[in-house]
Every structure is written in structure tokens, then in C-alpha cells.
Scaffold this active site. Structure first.
Site, PDB file in Angstrom:
ATOM      1  N   ARG A  78       2.057  -6.247  -5.901  1.00 18.30           N
ATOM      2  CA  ARG A  78       3.462  -5.865  -6.092  1.00 18.30           C
ATOM      3  C   ARG A  78       3.995  -6.245  -7.466  1.00 18.30           C
ATOM      4  O   ARG A  78       4.662  -5.450  -8.121  1.00 18.30           O
ATOM      5  CB  ARG A  78       4.348  -6.539  -5.038  1.00 18.30           C
ATOM      6  CG  ARG A  78       3.945  -6.259  -3.626  1.00 18.30           C
ATOM      7  CD  ARG A  78       4.840  -7.029  -2.674  1.00 18.30           C
ATOM      8  NE  ARG A  78       6.099  -6.348  -2.538  1.00 18.30           N
ATOM      9  CZ  ARG A  78       6.464  -5.656  -1.461  1.00 18.30           C
ATOM     10  NH1 ARG A  78       5.668  -5.576  -0.426  1.00 18.30           N
ATOM     11  NH2 ARG A  78       7.605  -5.057  -1.417  1.00 18.30           N
ATOM     12  N   ALA A  86       7.608   1.268   1.583  1.00 18.54           N
ATOM     13  CA  ALA A  86       7.829   1.438   0.151  1.00 18.54           C
ATOM     14  C   ALA A  86       7.609   2.902  -0.246  1.00 18.54           C
ATOM     15  O   ALA A  86       8.297   3.420  -1.136  1.00 18.54           O
ATOM     16  CB  ALA A  86       6.905   0.524  -0.645  1.00 18.54           C
ATOM     17  N   ALA A 111       0.832  -1.202   0.000  1.00 20.27           N
ATOM     18  CA  ALA A 111       0.000   0.000   0.000  1.00 20.27           C
ATOM     19  C   ALA A 111       0.867   1.253   0.000  1.00 20.27           C
ATOM     20  O   ALA A 111       1.949   1.265   0.586  1.00 20.27           O
ATOM     21  CB  ALA A 111      -0.905  -0.007   1.229  1.00 20.27           C
ATOM     22  N   ARG A 118       1.117 -14.301   4.859  1.00 21.46           N
ATOM     23  CA  ARG A 118       0.490 -13.469   3.836  1.00 21.46           C
ATOM     24  C   ARG A 118      -0.340 -14.354   2.924  1.00 21.46           C
ATOM     25  O   ARG A 118       0.051 -15.460   2.574  1.00 21.46           O
ATOM     26  CB  ARG A 118       1.553 -12.761   3.018  1.00 21.46           C
ATOM     27  CG  ARG A 118       2.545 -12.041   3.936  1.00 21.46           C
ATOM     28  CD  ARG A 118       2.906 -10.704   3.434  1.00 21.46           C
ATOM     29  NE  ARG A 118       3.996 -10.714   2.492  1.00 21.46           N
ATOM     30  CZ  ARG A 118       4.603  -9.592   2.081  1.00 21.46           C
ATOM     31  NH1 ARG A 118       4.210  -8.431   2.519  1.00 21.46           N
ATOM     32  NH2 ARG A 118       5.581  -9.647   1.230  1.00 21.46           N
TER      33      ARG A 118
HETATM   34  C1  LIG Z   1       5.533  -8.235   5.053  1.00 22.12           C
HETATM   35  C2  LIG Z   1       5.835  -6.873   4.483  1.00 22.12           C
HETATM   36  C3  LIG Z   1       4.789  -6.045   4.089  1.00 22.12           C
HETATM   37  C4  LIG Z   1       5.059  -4.759   3.582  1.00 22.12           C
HETATM   38  N1  LIG Z   1       4.005  -3.957   3.264  1.00 22.12           N
HETATM   39  C5  LIG Z   1       4.229  -2.684   2.886  1.00 22.12           C
HETATM   40  C6  LIG Z   1       3.155  -1.792   2.599  1.00 22.12           C
HETATM   41  O1  LIG Z   1       1.961  -2.140   2.654  1.00 22.12           O
HETATM   42  N2  LIG Z   1       3.445  -0.510   2.252  1.00 22.12           N
HETATM   43  C7  LIG Z   1       4.736  -0.085   2.157  1.00 22.12           C
HETATM   44  O2  LIG Z   1       4.953   1.112   1.844  1.00 22.12           O
HETATM   45  N3  LIG Z   1       5.790  -0.908   2.374  1.00 22.12           N
HETATM   46  C8  LIG Z   1       5.560  -2.187   2.741  1.00 22.12           C
HETATM   47  N4  LIG Z   1       6.616  -3.003   3.007  1.00 22.12           N
HETATM   48  C9  LIG Z   1       7.972  -2.503   2.780  1.00 22.12           C
HETATM   49  C10 LIG Z   1       8.327  -2.556   1.300  1.00 22.12           C
HETATM   50  O3  LIG Z   1       8.061  -3.835   0.806  1.00 22.12           O
HETATM   51  C11 LIG Z   1       9.802  -2.222   1.088  1.00 22.12           C
HETATM   52  O4  LIG Z   1      10.073  -0.994   1.711  1.00 22.12           O
HETATM   53  C12 LIG Z   1      10.207  -2.095  -0.398  1.00 22.12           C
HETATM   54  O5  LIG Z   1       9.726  -3.169  -1.167  1.00 22.12           O
HETATM   55  C13 LIG Z   1      11.729  -2.030  -0.501  1.00 22.12           C
HETATM   56  O6  LIG Z   1      12.139  -1.869  -1.832  1.00 22.12           O
HETATM   57  P1  LIG Z   1      13.669  -1.811  -2.209  1.00 22.12           P
HETATM   58  O7  LIG Z   1      13.707  -1.700  -3.686  1.00 22.12           O
HETATM   59  O8  LIG Z   1      14.378  -0.775  -1.404  1.00 22.12           O
HETATM   60  O9  LIG Z   1      14.272  -3.198  -1.751  1.00 22.12           O
HETATM   61  P2  LIG Z   1      13.956  -4.678  -2.328  1.00 22.12           P
HETATM   62  O10 LIG Z   1      12.577  -4.773  -2.829  1.00 22.12           O
HETATM   63  O11 LIG Z   1      14.418  -5.622  -1.292  1.00 22.12           O
HETATM   64  O12 LIG Z   1      14.897  -4.800  -3.602  1.00 22.12           O
HETATM   65  C14 LIG Z   1      16.284  -5.042  -3.504  1.00 22.12           C
HETATM   66  C15 LIG Z   1      16.785  -5.562  -4.839  1.00 22.12           C
HETATM   67  O13 LIG Z   1      18.199  -5.631  -4.796  1.00 22.12           O
HETATM   68  C16 LIG Z   1      18.634  -6.902  -5.268  1.00 22.12           C
HETATM   69  N5  LIG Z   1      19.892  -7.195  -4.556  1.00 22.12           N
HETATM   70  C17 LIG Z   1      20.051  -7.526  -3.255  1.00 22.12           C
HETATM   71  N6  LIG Z   1      21.352  -7.691  -2.963  1.00 22.12           N
HETATM   72  C18 LIG Z   1      22.045  -7.459  -4.105  1.00 22.12           C
HETATM   73  C19 LIG Z   1      23.427  -7.467  -4.436  1.00 22.12           C
HETATM   74  N7  LIG Z   1      24.383  -7.745  -3.534  1.00 22.12           N
HETATM   75  N8  LIG Z   1      23.799  -7.172  -5.725  1.00 22.12           N
HETATM   76  C20 LIG Z   1      22.841  -6.866  -6.652  1.00 22.12           C
HETATM   77  N9  LIG Z   1      21.523  -6.836  -6.386  1.00 22.12           N
HETATM   78  C21 LIG Z   1      21.116  -7.131  -5.117  1.00 22.12           C
HETATM   79  C22 LIG Z   1      17.505  -7.843  -4.924  1.00 22.12           C
HETATM   80  O14 LIG Z   1      17.525  -8.995  -5.750  1.00 22.12           O
HETATM   81  C23 LIG Z   1      16.290  -6.960  -5.171  1.00 22.12           C
HETATM   82  O15 LIG Z   1      15.841  -6.997  -6.495  1.00 22.12           O
HETATM   83  C24 LIG Z   1       6.400  -4.301   3.468  1.00 22.12           C
HETATM   84  C25 LIG Z   1       7.457  -5.146   3.825  1.00 22.12           C
HETATM   85  C26 LIG Z   1       7.192  -6.414   4.324  1.00 22.12           C
HETATM   86  C27 LIG Z   1       8.342  -7.306   4.737  1.00 22.12           C
END
Ligand SMILES: Cc1cc2nc3c(=O)[nH]c(=O)nc-3n(C[C@H](O)[C@H](O)[C@H](O)COP(=O)(O)OP(=O)(O)OC[C@H]3O[C@@H](n4cnc5c(N)ncnc54)[C@H](O)[C@@H]3O)c2cc1C
Ligand SMILES: *[C@@H]1O[C@H](CO)[C@@H](O)[C@H](O)[C@H]1NC(C)=O
Length: 433
Positions: free
Chosen positions: A128, A335, A49, A211
Site C-alpha cells: 500500500r 479499494a 489487491a 496482518r
Molecule cells: C484489513 C483490510 C484489508 C483490505 N484489503 C483490501 C484488498 O486486498 N483489496 C481491496 O480492494 N481493498 C481492501 N481493503 C479496502 C481498502 O483498504 C479501502 O477500500 C481503501 O483503502 C479506501 O480508500 P479511501 O481513500 O476511500 O479511504 P482511506 O484510505 O481511509 O483514506 C481516507 C483519508 O481521509 C483522511 N481523512 C479522514 N477524515 C478526515 C477529515 N475529517 N478531514 C480531512 N481528511 C480526513 C484520512 O486521513 C485518510 O488519508 C481492505 C481493508 C481492510 C480494513
């Protein structure tokens, strides 16, 4: 078109942070390469969300991103709940008196109050995987490299300040700067803070989540139209359950939370048995029981988060999104904070004319973004305890007072004012050099 900037940025990770950042920087003529560890972009099949602050950030980053969001988003179905973020109910039967009431006139499962937002709400829930697919379409061909897992970084010793990224396949890539969007287990974070720093690795929040997705048809039959079509939180002792509609109302997204002292498994997502899942909610009322029994695959997600660190950047390496501030999900703001970060980073890098100033941009990013995002992490962890009778006990009036006010500062963020402030910090630092 404005000329390309004379620097090249490596984006590590292609999740919501990495992809929104890539789109934002390409549109601002900043050369980038995305390095993604997986063989392709991908998100899990679950809901996420976004609040109005996140929707506004998307609008400011680029119409492309706002369109992608609007194409995927679902809001509450039906006019009655149009202004409601969540309808709050008690789900735990242990909270009821002998007559089944949790409060005068209110039984287990009945609506207690709504956490409302102001009019003009632009937020909503998305599936997502669909949202990520829409973002992927907006990333130009050729900027992403896959199966590139970052394992180390080195600052080049020739005075250029450039950074060399070292990948698991033995290859290296040299860039003027690196932005770590590699999520909660970020390698960039461990590199930047040092392995000995307790903030370098996420800690267990004491809570885990199941979930699930239930077809709205099925949910409506079980729970009635009002519950199935809108967003609900069911509170209880050391657990809570939430539902919200996604996929245009076709699907009810469910997250059921429970608690344990420590997380003993190495994996953060494990498969459990239906019996274990049912046991976690065996003392709960009929709404929650029905929902939990309709959930198919009982995967458990352990919820970890980052302790606050002293900086988001070092030299020409900067953390963004979950890599900087992974949060528990209890305010639905994690997010959204990533997307806000993207706007700030893009607007700051747009200011930069020469690579020597990249660190100054990261410094301004850190100054403006760190306090807010770390507060989101802290208050989210607290919200989890509020919903589970661990913060204000089970005093429903106190819980209501606290909950109806606690989201305001997140949603009513002065985004434009803060972006301006970041720009001013950058500009005055560059002038005074
Ligand atoms: C159960 C749950 C429910 C959630 N619900 C919500 C919600 O309702 N609303 C909300 O705002 N947020 C929510 N969140 C939080 C939200 O999901 C995250 O904040 C967001 O998805 C993070 O995005 P990101 O791109 O920073 O990281 P990620 O989505 O973790 O992406 C990281 C990327 O980096 C890659 N990667 C990792 N390590 C390396 C490496 N060493 N070298 C190269 N690539 C690498 C991975 O493969 C991945 O593709 C929730 C989280 C959880 C756990
Ligand atoms: C909610 O309670 C916590 C802990 O007592 C407190 O720090 C916070 O300020 C309260 N928030 C609101 C909006 O009342």
C-alpha cells in the site's frame, strides 16, 4: 489544452480515493483542492489487491495511475498458478478425520481447488505505502493542504449552492462542491446522512484480522515454494488465513482472520500479545501454525463496514470510496470499488459545463454506482462467513461451487458500458431541465 472548468472542487481526504480522484480531475482540467487531516500523505505498510475491473478503471482514468500500479504490482510467482486468484486449502485441523483428511485425497493444508480468473488478468497485489507514494508523485504541487481536518460543512445561504468547509484549526474554505473521500469514519458521511441514521457510522462485522509480512525466503523455508510464492486461503471454523506475494515476490503478505461477538474497544486497531494470537489458531494445522508463529507484531484490526444508505449525495456534497461504501476485505474488492468510483466521477464532471449542473452529475453517479458498490459490501461480508464455515457450513463441495462463481460479476464488470450509461443519465437530465 481545454479551458479550466468554471468550478472548484474540494476533495476531503488523500487516501487511494482522494489521490486517484485528484489526479483524474487535474488531468481533466477541473480545479481542485485536497484537504487531508494528517500532516502528510501516508498509507499503512500492508498489502492490497486489485482485480481486473480495478486495473481497467485505472487504465481509463489515466495512464499515470496504471503506470503507478504496474510499477508496484506483484502477481503469483511461477507459471503453475498464473491463472489462480487464490488456491484454497483447509487450514483448520478440526476439519480433518482421524486419518488427517478433509476430503478424499486431501489433507489439512493441501490444495483443494483454485479460484481462477480468465486470461489477460491485469490485477495484482501492491504494498500500500509504495502505491500511495507513486500516486503522490503524480499529484501536482500546491493542490494539497495538510493538517486540515474537516469538522463541519455549511451550504452558503446566498442561493449560490456553494459549500463552506470548516476545519478543526478554525479556518474555512468555500467551494462549488465537495467530494468526501474521508474513508470509513467519514465526517462527510455523518453530515450527509445525519448522526441518527444507523448507516452513518460503520458497524462491526464480527471479524478481526492480524496482518503481517514475512520475507519470502523465510516463508519458502517454512512452507515450500508453491505456498510461499502464490496466493492462498486457508479455511476453518470461524477463522481463515490468507497469503499473497507483494513487492515483486520478496514478501509474503499475511492476513489472519478470527471472530468475536462484539468489539468493545474504542480503537479499531489494537496491539495484542503473541500468546493471544497463537491461541486463536491453536487448533489449526502446521501451515497456519508456522505462519502465525512467524508473524512479528500482533496488531489486531477490527473489521467494520457500512450498512446501505439511501443516497451518496446531498446538494453539492457527494461521497466517494470508503466514505460511501466501506467494506470488509473478503473479496479484495474495496479499494477497486474506490478506483472505479473515481473513473465515473471524473468522466461525469468532465461533462459539466456550469456549476449549477454539479448536483445532476452527483445524481447520475449515485444512480449508477450505489447498487454495485453496496452489493460489493454485502457479498463481501457474506464471503467472510463462507470462508469460515458459517454460510454453507463446512461442506467443501458447496463452498467450492459458491466461491468459484461469486467473483465473476465483480471482475467481469462492463465498465465502459456503465460509464456510458452514467453519461447518458447525466446528459438527458441536463437537457430536460
Ligand atoms: C484489513 C483490510 C484489508 C483490505 N484489503 C483490501 C484488498 O486486498 N483489496 C481491496 O480492494 N481493498 C481492501 N481493503 C479496502 C481498502 O483498504 C479501502 O477500500 C481503501 O483503502 C479506501 O480508500 P479511501 O481513500 O476511500 O479511504 P482511506 O484510505 O481511509 O483514506 C481516507 C483519508 O481521509 C483522511 N481523512 C479522514 N477524515 C478526515 C477529515 N475529517 N478531514 C480531512 N481528511 C480526513 C484520512 O486521513 C485518510 O488519508 C481492505 C481493508 C481492510 C480494513
Ligand atoms: C452463495 O451463497 C449465498 C448464500 O446462500 C447466495 O446468496 C449466493 O447466491 C451464492 N453464490 C453463488 C455464486 O453460488
Amino acid at each position: 489544452m481545454a479551458p479550466q472548468k468554471p468550478f472548484n472542487i474540494a476533495i476531503i481526504g488523500g487516501g487511494i480515493s482522494g489521490l486517484t480522484l485528484a489526479i483524474a480531475l487535474v488531468q481533466r482540467n477541473i480545479p481542485i483542492t485536497i484537504y487531508e487531516a494528517a500532516a502528510h500523505f501516508g498509507e499503512i505498510g500492508a498489502g492490497v489487491a486489485f482485480g481486473p475491473n480495478a486495473a481497467l478503471a485505472m487504465k481509463r482514468i489515466s495512464p499515470t495511475i496504471l503506470d503507478a500500479f504496474n510499477k508496484c504490482k506483484t502477481i503469483n510467482q511461477g507459471p503453475i498458478k498464473a491463472n489462480s486468484w487464490f488456491t484454497i486449502r483447509v487450514g483448520d485441523a478440526r476439519k480433518a478425520n482421524v486419518d488427517g483428511y478433509v476430503k478424499e485425497g486431501t489433507k489439512v493444508g493441501d490444495a483443494l481447488y483454485d479460484v481462477e480468473f480468465n486470461t489477460d488478468w491485469e490485477g495484482g497485489g501492491v504494498y500500500r505505502a509504495h502505491f500511495l507514494d507513486e500516486l503522490v508523485k503524480a499529484v501536482p504541487d500546491g493542490v494539497a493542504q495538510f493538517s486540515k481536518r474537516l469538522v463541519n460543512m455549511k451550504t452558503v445561504e446566498d442561493g449560490s449552492g456553494d459549500v463552506i468547509c470548516v476545519f478543526a484549526d478554525g479556518t474555512e474554505a468555500r467551494h462549488d462542491a465537495v467530494i468526501g473521500c474521508d474513508g470509513i469514519k467519514a465526517m462527510t458521511r455523518r453530515w450527509l446522512l445525519g448522526e441518527d441514521n444507523p448507516a452513518s457510522r460503520a458497524v462491526f462485522s464480527g471479524k478481526y484480522a492480524y496482518r503481517g509480512l514475512i520475507r519470502t525466503e523465510v516463508a519458502t523455508e517454512m512452507l515450500g515454494e508453491e505456498v510461499a510464492g502464490n496466493s492462498n486461503m486457508f479455511f476453518g471454523n470461524n477463522g481463515h488465513l490468507l497469503t499473497f506475494p507483494i513487492e515483486g515476490g520478496k514478501t509474503m503478505n499475511v492476513v489472519a482472520f478470527s471472530s468475536c461477538k462484539e468489539w468493545k474497544h474504542e480503537q479499531w486497531v489494537i496491539t495484542t500479545s503473541k500468546d493471544d494470537m497463537h491461541a486463536d489458531f491453536s487448533d489449526w494445522g502446521p501451515h497456519v501454525q508456522k505462519i502465525v508463529h512467524a508473524m512479528q507484531k500482533p496488531d489486531i484490526w477490527a473489521l467494520f463496514y457500512h450498512l446501505p444508505c439511501d443516497t451518496y449525495y446531498k446538494g453539492r456534497v457527494c461521497l466517494l470510496g470508503d466514505a460511501a461504501h466501506a467494506s470488509t476485505p473478503h473479496q479484495g474488492a474495496g479499494a477497486g470499488a474506490c478506483v472505479e468510483d473515481t473513473l465515473f466521477m471524473a468522466e461525469l464532471l468532465k461533462e459539466v459545463e456550469k456549476k449549477e449542473d454539479l448536483e445532476t452529475a452527483f445524481k447520475a453517479f449515485d444512480e449508477v454506482r450505489r447498487p454495485r458498490t453496496q452489493k460489493i459490501v454485502k457479498t463481501s461480508e457474506e464471503a467472510g462467513r463462507l470462508y469460515e464455515f458459517e454460510l454453507e457450513g463446512d461442506d467443501l463441495n458447496k463452498i467450492e461451487q459458491n466461491q468459484t462463481q461469486r467473483m465473476r460479476w465483480i471482475w467481469d464488470y462492463d465498465l465502459d458500458g456503465e460509464v456510458d450509461r452514467a453519461r447518458r443519465i447525466y446528459r438527458s437530465a441536463v437537457v430536460s431541465q
